[in-house]
Scaffold this motif. Structure first.
Motif, mmCIF file in Angstrom:
data_model
loop_
_atom_site.group_PDB
_atom_site.id
_atom_site.type_symbol
_atom_site.label_atom_id
_atom_site.label_comp_id
_atom_site.label_asym_id
_atom_site.label_seq_id
_atom_site.Cartn_x
_atom_site.Cartn_y
_atom_site.Cartn_z
ATOM 1 N N ASP A 169 -8.891 -6.537 0.961
ATOM 2 C CA ASP A 169 -9.305 -5.338 1.614
ATOM 3 C C ASP A 169 -10.410 -6.554 3.115
ATOM 4 O O ASP A 169 -10.526 -7.213 2.565
ATOM 5 C CB ASP A 169 -11.114 -4.730 1.307
ATOM 6 C CG ASP A 169 -11.210 -3.214 0.549
ATOM 7 O OD1 ASP A 169 -9.667 -2.287 0.806
ATOM 8 O OD2 ASP A 169 -11.400 -3.677 -0.789
ATOM 9 N N HIS A 197 -9.120 -6.308 -6.052
ATOM 10 C CA HIS A 197 -9.483 -5.442 -4.655
ATOM 11 C C HIS A 197 -9.664 -6.001 -3.492
ATOM 12 O O HIS A 197 -10.069 -7.289 -3.481
ATOM 13 C CB HIS A 197 -10.479 -3.938 -4.175
ATOM 14 C CG HIS A 197 -10.633 -3.401 -5.619
ATOM 15 N ND1 HIS A 197 -9.557 -2.450 -5.716
ATOM 16 C CD2 HIS A 197 -11.232 -3.072 -6.488
ATOM 17 C CE1 HIS A 197 -9.807 -1.177 -6.536
ATOM 18 N NE2 HIS A 197 -11.000 -2.244 -7.363
ATOM 19 N N ALA A 219 2.238 1.699 -3.930
ATOM 20 C CA ALA A 219 0.859 2.100 -4.677
ATOM 21 C C ALA A 219 0.942 3.568 -4.426
ATOM 22 O O ALA A 219 1.066 4.099 -5.620
ATOM 23 C CB ALA A 219 -0.422 1.541 -3.742
ATOM 24 N N LYS A 220 1.354 4.074 -3.457
ATOM 25 C CA LYS A 220 0.976 5.545 -3.005
ATOM 26 C C LYS A 220 1.815 5.998 -3.092
ATOM 27 O O LYS A 220 1.362 7.138 -4.803
ATOM 28 C CB LYS A 220 0.453 6.302 -1.204
ATOM 29 C CG LYS A 220 -0.596 5.249 -0.960
ATOM 30 C CD LYS A 220 -0.714 6.124 0.733
ATOM 31 C CE LYS A 220 -2.273 5.040 1.171
ATOM 32 N NZ LYS A 220 -2.535 5.663 2.445
ATOM 33 N N CYS A 235 0.913 5.991 -7.033
ATOM 34 C CA CYS A 235 -0.205 6.458 -7.419
ATOM 35 C C CYS A 235 -0.365 5.164 -8.630
ATOM 36 O O CYS A 235 -1.557 5.146 -9.216
ATOM 37 C CB CYS A 235 0.060 7.200 -8.670
ATOM 38 S SG CYS A 235 0.619 8.611 -8.290
ATOM 39 N N GLY A 236 -0.663 3.973 -7.652
ATOM 40 C CA GLY A 236 -1.854 3.118 -8.152
ATOM 41 C C GLY A 236 -2.474 1.581 -7.415
ATOM 42 O O GLY A 236 -1.907 2.196 -5.954
ATOM 43 N N SER A 237 -3.009 0.659 -7.151
ATOM 44 C CA SER A 237 -3.507 0.311 -6.289
ATOM 45 C C SER A 237 -1.931 -1.252 -5.999
ATOM 46 O O SER A 237 -1.593 -1.229 -5.981
ATOM 47 C CB SER A 237 -4.425 -0.687 -6.573
ATOM 48 O OG SER A 237 -4.190 -1.497 -7.945
ATOM 49 N N LYS A 238 -2.573 -1.761 -4.278
ATOM 50 C CA LYS A 238 -1.749 -1.971 -3.922
ATOM 51 C C LYS A 238 -2.140 -3.914 -4.137
ATOM 52 O O LYS A 238 -0.487 -4.152 -4.317
ATOM 53 C CB LYS A 238 -2.255 -2.276 -2.287
ATOM 54 C CG LYS A 238 -3.423 -3.133 -2.081
ATOM 55 C CD LYS A 238 -3.658 -3.201 -0.393
ATOM 56 C CE LYS A 238 -4.969 -3.328 -0.688
ATOM 57 N NZ LYS A 238 -5.890 -2.635 -0.890
ATOM 58 N N GLU A 239 -2.638 -4.711 -5.137
ATOM 59 C CA GLU A 239 -3.014 -4.908 -5.978
ATOM 60 C C GLU A 239 -1.742 -4.859 -7.374
ATOM 61 O O GLU A 239 -1.856 -6.296 -7.707
ATOM 62 C CB GLU A 239 -4.114 -5.192 -6.005
ATOM 63 C CG GLU A 239 -5.098 -5.924 -5.305
ATOM 64 C CD GLU A 239 -5.628 -4.418 -4.452
ATOM 65 O OE1 GLU A 239 -6.330 -4.512 -3.516
ATOM 66 O OE2 GLU A 239 -5.474 -3.121 -4.603
ATOM 67 N N TRP A 240 -2.227 -4.644 -7.884
ATOM 68 C CA TRP A 240 -0.964 -4.700 -9.207
ATOM 69 C C TRP A 240 0.014 -4.302 -8.568
ATOM 70 O O TRP A 240 0.853 -5.003 -9.061
ATOM 71 C CB TRP A 240 -1.773 -2.643 -9.512
ATOM 72 C CG TRP A 240 -0.699 -2.420 -10.494
ATOM 73 C CD1 TRP A 240 -0.523 -3.002 -12.159
ATOM 74 C CD2 TRP A 240 0.357 -1.357 -10.462
ATOM 75 N NE1 TRP A 240 0.242 -2.539 -12.900
ATOM 76 C CE2 TRP A 240 0.793 -0.972 -11.977
ATOM 77 C CE3 TRP A 240 0.677 -0.504 -9.810
ATOM 78 C CZ2 TRP A 240 1.843 -0.213 -12.588
ATOM 79 C CZ3 TRP A 240 1.640 0.355 -10.155
ATOM 80 C CH2 TRP A 240 1.915 0.093 -11.680
ATOM 81 N N GLU A 267 -10.294 -5.201 -12.083
ATOM 82 C CA GLU A 267 -9.654 -4.448 -11.689
ATOM 83 C C GLU A 267 -9.766 -5.787 -10.307
ATOM 84 O O GLU A 267 -10.578 -6.801 -9.658
ATOM 85 C CB GLU A 267 -10.704 -3.541 -10.742
ATOM 86 C CG GLU A 267 -10.107 -2.215 -11.688
ATOM 87 C CD GLU A 267 -11.195 -1.009 -11.389
ATOM 88 O OE1 GLU A 267 -11.680 -0.922 -10.185
ATOM 89 O OE2 GLU A 267 -11.098 -0.095 -12.132
ATOM 90 N N GLU A 324 0.743 -1.064 -0.141
ATOM 91 C CA GLU A 324 0.366 0.164 -0.048
ATOM 92 C C GLU A 324 1.094 1.387 0.368
ATOM 93 O O GLU A 324 0.312 1.918 -0.772
ATOM 94 C CB GLU A 324 -0.952 0.068 0.999
ATOM 95 C CG GLU A 324 -2.014 0.950 0.861
ATOM 96 C CD GLU A 324 -3.120 0.670 1.904
ATOM 97 O OE1 GLU A 324 -3.819 1.373 1.913
ATOM 98 O OE2 GLU A 324 -3.265 0.387 3.025
#
Length: 139
Positions: A112, A110, A14-15, A18-23, A108, A11
């Motif tokens: 959580d 996700h 990813a920040k 600028c992407g997702s933690k999964e990607w 996509e 995570e």
């Protein structure tokens, strides 16, 4: 190893990208590719040889699980879910959308967590697969 050495989470990376933690996890594990800018930013963040950025940009050989039944307990559970409920998913998707598939390319993912309402100290894993429906075409 570099991610661990830097004490970063998917995570946090990813920040930065600028992407997702999964990607980010998929790319680091060799299951997704990055553009040049993201690959260079990642190698810089992880303090690894910038030549690795070239590898991160290559289209990967997707599918990291051998054809044998996986032995890792967490991965095995996904295998088990598909063995038990795969035909259910297919039947419901086909009934709702017609003859086709849920894309693994336009997808996509996700992951959580949420509190377990039946166990105040427990948590539940929430996995969302959000894929485009692709109908089989007449030819």
């Amino acid at each position: 190893m570099a991610k661990h050495n830097q004490g970063l989470t998917f995570e946090e990376i990813a920040k930065h990208l600028c992407g997702s933690k999964e990607w980010v996890a998929a790319a680091i594990l060799g299951q997704a590719s990055m553009n040049k800018e993201d690959a260079l930013r990642l190698t810089n963040l992880l303090k690894v040889d910038p030549r690795i950025a070239g590898v991160l940009q290559e289209p990967p050989m997707r599918g990291s699980i051998d054809r044998k039944v996986p032995v890792d307990p967490l991965i095995y559970r996904f295998y088990e879910i598909m063995q038990v409920y795969g035909t259910t998913f297919k039947a419901v998707i086909n009934e709702m959308f017609g003859d086709g598939i849920a894309s693994a390319i336009d997808l996509e993912i996700h992951v959580d967590k949420r509190p377990d309402p039946e166990d105040p100290e427990g948590e539940r894993v929430v996995i969302t697969l959000d894929g485009k429906f692709l109908p089989y075409e007449k030819w």
